[in-house]
Scaffold this motif. Structure first.
Motif: not given
Length: 153
Positions: A3-15
């Motif tokens: 899970s440390d290699e997983v990126l958390l980011r704001r979602a965009g329309a494509a998500d």
């Protein structure tokens, strides 16, 4: 992948659609006895038209795949779903830290009474039960519980 290699980011329309698919898979796995009030087409449409554009939505991305999502609407934690293979890998803990960072004055949420694992998760993260209902106010008509988290002073 950890899970440390997983990126958390704001979602965009494509998500929006991949996030909706995570929600659908997670809901089916975690709540097999709870009636789905909305079909898959409606859920995906709601993510595309309402949830991602109007709420603060984050996704967890492993490689090119969305594997989790967090949705905040003000101080309300609306959704936190993980793809079933990603449960128990501390990704939920990372989302919870993000939610508390985004809303340091406190959070509230509703969860179904039947969802014991989710309820234990939120209690472990300092949420306190403040209300129970018979479910007549939610679309599924499923008894639920309201939790609140306030930072320690």
């Amino acid at each position: 992948m950890s899970s440390d290699e997983v990126l958390l980011r704001r979602a965009g329309a494509a998500d929006a659609r991949p996030a909706a698919d995570v929600r659908l898979r997670s809901y089916a796995a975690a709540l097999p006895t709870v009636r789905c009030a909305h079909d898959e087409v409606d859920v995906r449409d709601w993510f595309v038209r309402v949830l991602v554009p109007q709420c603060k939505t984050w996704v967890a991305v492993a490689g090119h795949d969305v594997v989790g999502l967090l949705v905040l609407n003000g101080q309300e934690l609306k959704q936190l779903y993980l793809d079933p293979p990603w449960r128990g890998r501390r990704l939920g803990d990372r989302f919870m830290a993000l939610a508390k960072q985004q809303q340091p004055d406190g959070l509230s949420l509703w969860r179904f009474q039947v969802n014991g694992p989710a309820r234990r998760f939120y209690k472990r993260h300092g949420f306190v039960e403040v209300e129970r209902t018979d479910g007549q106010r939610n679309d599924e008509h499923e008894p639920d519980v309201r939790y609140v988290w306030r930072p320690r002073t």
